[in-house]
Design a protein around this motif. Structure first.
Motif, PDB file in Angstrom:
ATOM      1  N   UNK A 108      39.598  39.672  42.016  1.00  0.00           N
ATOM      2  CA  UNK A 108      39.837  38.542  42.909  1.00  0.00           C
ATOM      3  C   UNK A 108      40.471  37.380  42.146  1.00  0.00           C
ATOM      4  N   UNK A 109      41.373  36.696  42.810  1.00  0.00           N
ATOM      5  CA  UNK A 109      41.909  35.444  42.296  1.00  0.00           C
ATOM      6  C   UNK A 109      41.733  34.366  43.354  1.00  0.00           C
ATOM      7  N   UNK A 110      41.468  33.142  42.891  1.00  0.00           N
ATOM      8  CA  UNK A 110      41.376  32.005  43.793  1.00  0.00           C
ATOM      9  C   UNK A 110      42.696  31.251  43.873  1.00  0.00           C
ATOM     10  N   UNK A 111      43.688  31.722  43.145  1.00  0.00           N
ATOM     11  CA  UNK A 111      45.004  31.089  43.139  1.00  0.00           C
ATOM     12  C   UNK A 111      45.994  32.013  43.852  1.00  0.00           C
ATOM     13  N   UNK A 112      46.383  31.711  45.078  1.00  0.00           N
ATOM     14  CA  UNK A 112      47.291  32.606  45.812  1.00  0.00           C
ATOM     15  C   UNK A 112      48.660  32.730  45.164  1.00  0.00           C
ATOM     16  N   UNK A 113      49.044  31.763  44.348  1.00  0.00           N
ATOM     17  CA  UNK A 113      50.364  31.819  43.730  1.00  0.00           C
ATOM     18  C   UNK A 113      50.471  32.932  42.688  1.00  0.00           C
ATOM     19  N   UNK A 114      49.351  33.365  42.131  1.00  0.00           N
ATOM     20  CA  UNK A 114      49.392  34.426  41.134  1.00  0.00           C
ATOM     21  C   UNK A 114      48.958  35.776  41.707  1.00  0.00           C
ATOM     22  N   UNK A 115      48.693  35.831  43.018  1.00  0.00           N
ATOM     23  CA  UNK A 115      48.164  37.054  43.623  1.00  0.00           C
ATOM     24  C   UNK A 115      49.229  38.135  43.717  1.00  0.00           C
ATOM     25  N   UNK A 116      48.784  39.367  43.466  1.00  0.00           N
ATOM     26  CA  UNK A 116      49.632  40.530  43.703  1.00  0.00           C
ATOM     27  C   UNK A 116      49.528  40.989  45.154  1.00  0.00           C
ATOM     28  N   UNK A 117      48.330  40.817  45.732  1.00  0.00           N
ATOM     29  CA  UNK A 117      48.081  41.221  47.112  1.00  0.00           C
ATOM     30  C   UNK A 117      47.223  40.168  47.801  1.00  0.00           C
ATOM     31  N   UNK A 118      47.249  40.201  49.140  1.00  0.00           N
ATOM     32  CA  UNK A 118      46.472  39.271  49.954  1.00  0.00           C
ATOM     33  C   UNK A 118      45.625  40.093  50.925  1.00  0.00           C
ATOM     34  N   UNK A 119      44.318  39.865  50.916  1.00  0.00           N
ATOM     35  CA  UNK A 119      43.430  40.585  51.827  1.00  0.00           C
ATOM     36  C   UNK A 119      43.102  39.704  53.020  1.00  0.00           C
ATOM     37  N   UNK A 120      43.233  40.286  54.217  1.00  0.00           N
ATOM     38  CA  UNK A 120      42.990  39.550  55.457  1.00  0.00           C
ATOM     39  C   UNK A 120      41.701  40.074  56.091  1.00  0.00           C
TER      40      UNK A 120
END
Length: 284
Positions: A108-120
């Motif tokens: 998990x990352x709290x920084x969306x700018x470094x995310x590889x994927x986004x979970x909805x």
């Protein structure tokens, strides 16, 4: 999630306590001179791929806990008197379980700018049952509890529209790096095409037929029947939202199992238990 040491002052929490995810901790310092790999320097103790979890409005997640009228469905942990808790299996528990486990995962990352994927996270199976049909609200895209697929399709669209209205990340790649879970009976068969076309589906239903029809015997879930509502989709059939795509695309989607408690796997012959003596062949 609890900080380390809290179990000493509140021992009744020890059995349900989880450590903070690595994403919430300060990354270890990198020695002068650039020691460590590039990934270690960038992500510290975290493990790629890095996944950002959208903090969805309550109507998509936590409010479903409030509306449901039974304990036994769409959860995986039951709290008992005497500060006890126990795991239990339900066909749709994976929806809540995966969200919880991903929340404390080193991925998990709290920084969306470094995310590889986004979970909805959208608790749509919890909406399908036991909320839908028993609560007065909410309803998504249909004025009654019948035609549950219509409600589900519109719920997903509302979630996608909320993301687009509040974050730039969907439009950045057209949703290709977004992950949705569709673990109800027929999976992503009636996921709106504008979401399904690019996004990754986590589903138990690996059905690849393009011109598929509903296999359910339960009328409210028969997405092939279609439905039109006054004031919804300008009077067009709800099938226009999802017709023309398969339930599963192996090029982008993943088939995942439903949730089972640890005791189920302990009894598996694959883990050393005695092989089961089967004398009947049956698949439901």
């Amino acid at each position: 999630m609890l900080t380390a040491g809290l179990e000493d002052s509140r021992p009744w929490l020890s059995k349900v306590m989880m450590s903070l995810p690595a994403a919430a901790l300060e990354p270890p310092s990198v020695p002068a001179g650039g020691g460590g790999t590039a990934t270690e320097q960038l992500h510290g103790a975290r493990m790629p791929p890095l996944i950002y979890i959208y903090d969805m409005p309550p109507k998509f997640t936590s409010r479903m806990h409030q509306y449901k009228n039974v304990v036994e469905h769409c959860g995986y942990r039951r709290f008992r008197p005497g500060n006890r808790s126990e795991l239990y299996a339900d066909g749709y528990s994976v929806e809540v379980y995966f969200h919880k486990m991903l929340s404390v995962s080193p991925h998990r990352t709290f920084d969306p700018e470094e995310a590889d994927f986004f979970y909805v996270p959208v608790y749509y199976t919890r909406w399908m049952w036991p909320v839908n049909g028993w609560a007065d609200t909410p309803f998504y895209g249909a004025p009654t509890a019948w035609h549950r697929y219509s409600n589900a399709a519109h719920m997903w669209l509302q979630a996608k529209n909320w993301i687009q209205s509040n974050f730039p990340f969907w439009d950045r790649r057209g949703g290709r790096d977004h992950i949705w879970m569709t673990n109800h009976d027929e999976g992503a068969c009636y996921m709106p095409t504008e979401i399904y076309r690019n996004s990754i589906m986590l589903t138990h239903w690996g059905r690849m037929v393009l011109n598929h029809t509903s296999n359910t015997a339960y009328f409210p879930d028969n997405y092939s029947s279609g439905v039109r509502w006054t004031g919804v989709l300008d009077g067009k059939d709800v099938k226009t939202l999802y017709d023309g795509h398969p339930c599963y695309d192996p090029h982008k989607d993943l088939v995942i199992p439903g949730f089972k408690p640890p005791e189920h796997y302990v009894n598996s012959p694959l883990l050393g238990s005695c092989p089961l003596q089967r004398n009947m062949l049956l698949y439901l």
